[in-house]
Design a protein around this motif. Sequence first.
Motif, PDB file in Angstrom:
ATOM      1  N   THR A 127      -3.897 -13.491   7.075  1.00 57.63           N
ATOM      2  CA  THR A 127      -2.638 -14.595   6.823  1.00 57.63           C
ATOM      3  C   THR A 127      -3.000 -15.108   5.359  1.00 57.63           C
ATOM      4  N   GLY A 128      -3.778 -15.621   5.276  1.00 58.96           N
ATOM      5  CA  GLY A 128      -4.055 -16.277   3.688  1.00 58.96           C
ATOM      6  C   GLY A 128      -4.087 -15.425   2.566  1.00 58.96           C
ATOM      7  N   PHE A 129      -4.671 -14.136   2.906  1.00 64.37           N
ATOM      8  CA  PHE A 129      -4.525 -13.032   1.797  1.00 64.37           C
ATOM      9  C   PHE A 129      -2.867 -12.533   1.512  1.00 64.37           C
ATOM     10  N   SER A 130      -2.283 -12.281   2.564  1.00 55.80           N
ATOM     11  CA  SER A 130      -1.220 -12.019   2.342  1.00 55.80           C
ATOM     12  C   SER A 130      -0.163 -12.898   1.656  1.00 55.80           C
ATOM     13  N   PHE A 131      -0.277 -14.028   2.121  1.00 51.42           N
ATOM     14  CA  PHE A 131       0.708 -15.244   1.554  1.00 51.42           C
ATOM     15  C   PHE A 131       0.314 -15.401   0.018  1.00 51.42           C
ATOM     16  N   LEU A 132      -0.908 -15.513  -0.405  1.00 52.08           N
ATOM     17  CA  LEU A 132      -1.428 -15.522  -1.659  1.00 52.08           C
ATOM     18  C   LEU A 132      -0.753 -14.578  -2.390  1.00 52.08           C
ATOM     19  N   ALA A 133      -1.068 -13.127  -1.958  1.00 49.22           N
ATOM     20  CA  ALA A 133      -0.423 -11.785  -2.544  1.00 49.22           C
ATOM     21  C   ALA A 133       1.109 -12.095  -3.014  1.00 49.22           C
ATOM     22  N   SER A 134       1.704 -12.407  -1.719  1.00 47.47           N
ATOM     23  CA  SER A 134       3.361 -12.405  -1.904  1.00 47.47           C
ATOM     24  C   SER A 134       3.804 -13.467  -2.745  1.00 47.47           C
ATOM     25  N   THR A 135       2.981 -14.855  -2.542  1.00 43.85           N
ATOM     26  CA  THR A 135       3.600 -15.894  -3.363  1.00 43.85           C
ATOM     27  C   THR A 135       3.049 -15.715  -4.994  1.00 43.85           C
ATOM     28  N   MET A 136       2.056 -15.366  -5.112  1.00 49.63           N
ATOM     29  CA  MET A 136       1.519 -15.018  -6.645  1.00 49.63           C
ATOM     30  C   MET A 136       2.622 -13.949  -7.174  1.00 49.63           C
ATOM     31  N   ARG A 137       3.046 -12.802  -6.489  1.00 49.62           N
ATOM     32  CA  ARG A 137       3.871 -11.791  -7.110  1.00 49.62           C
ATOM     33  C   ARG A 137       5.185 -12.278  -7.119  1.00 49.62           C
ATOM     34  N   GLU A 138       5.659 -13.077  -6.192  1.00 49.57           N
ATOM     35  CA  GLU A 138       7.013 -13.705  -6.440  1.00 49.57           C
ATOM     36  C   GLU A 138       7.100 -14.690  -7.636  1.00 49.57           C
ATOM     37  N   ASN A 139       5.986 -15.450  -7.942  1.00 44.53           N
ATOM     38  CA  ASN A 139       5.558 -16.492  -9.159  1.00 44.53           C
ATOM     39  C   ASN A 139       5.448 -15.505 -10.383  1.00 44.53           C
ATOM     40  N   ASN A 140       5.465 -14.265 -10.178  1.00 48.67           N
ATOM     41  CA  ASN A 140       5.113 -13.353 -11.607  1.00 48.67           C
ATOM     42  C   ASN A 140       3.805 -13.866 -12.094  1.00 48.67           C
ATOM     43  N   GLN A 195       1.456  -3.175  -8.922  1.00 48.59           N
ATOM     44  CA  GLN A 195       2.029  -2.089  -8.492  1.00 48.59           C
ATOM     45  C   GLN A 195       1.874  -1.026  -7.479  1.00 48.59           C
ATOM     46  N   SER A 196       0.465  -1.265  -7.181  1.00 50.54           N
ATOM     47  CA  SER A 196      -0.173  -0.351  -6.074  1.00 50.54           C
ATOM     48  C   SER A 196      -0.238  -1.054  -4.835  1.00 50.54           C
ATOM     49  N   LEU A 197       0.251  -2.300  -4.881  1.00 49.33           N
ATOM     50  CA  LEU A 197      -0.011  -2.999  -3.604  1.00 49.33           C
ATOM     51  C   LEU A 197       1.239  -2.742  -2.757  1.00 49.33           C
ATOM     52  N   PRO A 198       1.303  -2.848  -1.264  1.00 52.97           N
ATOM     53  CA  PRO A 198       2.457  -3.075  -0.637  1.00 52.97           C
ATOM     54  C   PRO A 198       3.250  -4.162  -0.779  1.00 52.97           C
ATOM     55  N   THR A 199       4.573  -4.048  -0.749  1.00 56.46           N
ATOM     56  CA  THR A 199       5.356  -5.222  -0.680  1.00 56.46           C
ATOM     57  C   THR A 199       5.733  -5.994   0.616  1.00 56.46           C
ATOM     58  N   ASP A 200       5.468  -5.312   1.897  1.00 55.02           N
ATOM     59  CA  ASP A 200       5.910  -5.967   3.058  1.00 55.02           C
ATOM     60  C   ASP A 200       4.514  -6.630   3.459  1.00 55.02           C
ATOM     61  N   THR A 201       4.795  -7.825   4.050  1.00 50.55           N
ATOM     62  CA  THR A 201       3.765  -8.734   4.548  1.00 50.55           C
ATOM     63  C   THR A 201       2.789  -8.092   5.484  1.00 50.55           C
ATOM     64  N   GLU A 202       3.350  -7.397   6.522  1.00 51.47           N
ATOM     65  CA  GLU A 202       2.381  -6.791   7.600  1.00 51.47           C
ATOM     66  C   GLU A 202       1.634  -5.424   6.865  1.00 51.47           C
ATOM     67  N   ASP A 203       2.452  -4.795   5.900  1.00 51.86           N
ATOM     68  CA  ASP A 203       1.905  -3.843   5.097  1.00 51.86           C
ATOM     69  C   ASP A 203       0.456  -4.434   4.414  1.00 51.86           C
ATOM     70  N   LEU A 204       0.545  -5.580   3.801  1.00 51.60           N
ATOM     71  CA  LEU A 204      -0.375  -6.217   3.296  1.00 51.60           C
ATOM     72  C   LEU A 204      -1.589  -6.470   3.964  1.00 51.60           C
ATOM     73  N   LYS A 205      -1.334  -7.040   5.086  1.00 47.05           N
ATOM     74  CA  LYS A 205      -2.574  -7.205   5.877  1.00 47.05           C
ATOM     75  C   LYS A 205      -3.033  -5.977   6.389  1.00 47.05           C
ATOM     76  N   ALA A 206      -2.323  -4.896   6.782  1.00 48.88           N
ATOM     77  CA  ALA A 206      -2.956  -3.442   6.996  1.00 48.88           C
ATOM     78  C   ALA A 206      -3.972  -3.071   5.677  1.00 48.88           C
ATOM     79  N   TRP A 207      -3.099  -3.388   4.720  1.00 48.47           N
ATOM     80  CA  TRP A 207      -4.033  -2.915   3.333  1.00 48.47           C
ATOM     81  C   TRP A 207      -5.312  -3.513   3.299  1.00 48.47           C
ATOM     82  N   LEU A 208      -5.169  -4.986   3.600  1.00 54.95           N
ATOM     83  CA  LEU A 208      -6.493  -5.774   3.744  1.00 54.95           C
ATOM     84  C   LEU A 208      -7.678  -5.085   4.647  1.00 54.95           C
ATOM     85  N   LYS A 209      -7.183  -4.838   5.700  1.00 56.86           N
ATOM     86  CA  LYS A 209      -7.905  -4.319   6.750  1.00 56.86           C
ATOM     87  C   LYS A 209      -8.700  -2.908   6.466  1.00 56.86           C
ATOM     88  N   ASN A 210      -7.874  -2.288   5.891  1.00 53.03           N
ATOM     89  CA  ASN A 210      -8.344  -0.907   5.284  1.00 53.03           C
ATOM     90  C   ASN A 210      -9.383  -1.063   4.293  1.00 53.03           C
TER      91      ASN A 210
END
Length: 382
Positions: free
Chosen positions: A201-214, A256-271
Amino acid sequence: MRKEWVLGMLYAGLWAASIFSGFLMLCCPVFPLMLVNQKLYRRLTDLIFAIWELYPVALMEVLFGTKIVVSGDEIRPESALIIMNHRTRCDWNFLWGAMFYGSRRPAHKLKFVLKAPIKHIPGPGWVMQMAGFLFIDRSWQKDEKVLKTSLDYMRDLKNTYQILIFPEGTDLTPHNLEKSNAFARSHNLEEYKRVLHPKTTGFSFLASTMRENNQLDAVYDLTVGYPDKYPQSEMDVVKGVFPQQVNFFVKRYPVQSLPTDTEDLKAWLKNIWKNKEKKLESFYKQQTFTPEDDELLGEKLHFNNDTSNALYLALLFWTSLIVITNYLLITSTLMQIWTLMHCFLLVVLSLTKGSLAFEIYCYRKNEEEDDYMVEYHSKKKK
């Protein structure tokens, strides 16, 4: 064994004394800037902490001969999120070495995401607050607001920062590993031996928010391995349980290589963690990280880990500062009052929302006043 204890206590004593000395002699004098010029205050406190980071690296190399070996991708001076496995409670002790040897100059500005109780530790907790570390309570309702407010503030300062998070949430011990694998069994997941299942949860939130904030150029995945002994706890540090070598493997993922969807980000971290388990399994068999294990890795780099002049200068500077601070504490009444005053101030701030929260509050208030003055002068001209 006796020699290790002596060296361990010397290391721990100098480490703690350097933090307290830096707090009194360097951080406290710039504290008033927090009220009037937050950008300059942040620039100076970041510089002070970046200089201090060299001291524990110098100490461990001089006292214990510990070598930090970094391979993989170079850590660039860019806005980034850094993720890392948490083998011991003392991983941060060696991370400074990885950032020093693995980073392209200018120096990085690394901020940890840490458990809130740490901010109350006299000296280290206070300095980490002033350095802009992010403290969470393990209550997502509170933590989401703290992280969002802090990231927005860093964005508004238009500065480059790196945020480090330990997705496992705690260090690898037999007890924590059993809890992690119990969770894995209940969710039909693979059981691990070298890592814990990450919290996403924390990782996906940080990644999404930081990307939104450029403010996200890349995610860096750091894997740490210890070929021989290592300190599992702070008490082991005092006992002088230090490895002869610590290995770090760095992989950079462009945003640019990261998923944009929150659930996909979580799956990316698990992988990522699934691959990290395999990489560590290979490391402990071969006693080294092999870049060939990761076909997606680009340029392979290996950083020189000879003790540099910068580390010797840091050793001289901080040890001298310790001596001067202690002399003044013993001989100067003004220094004693100065110390009591600022200790009291940081205790009060720690019992509220912390130094960073107060800094952000001052910044927002100054912004409101500036906007009011602009509006006032605009109306006056009309």
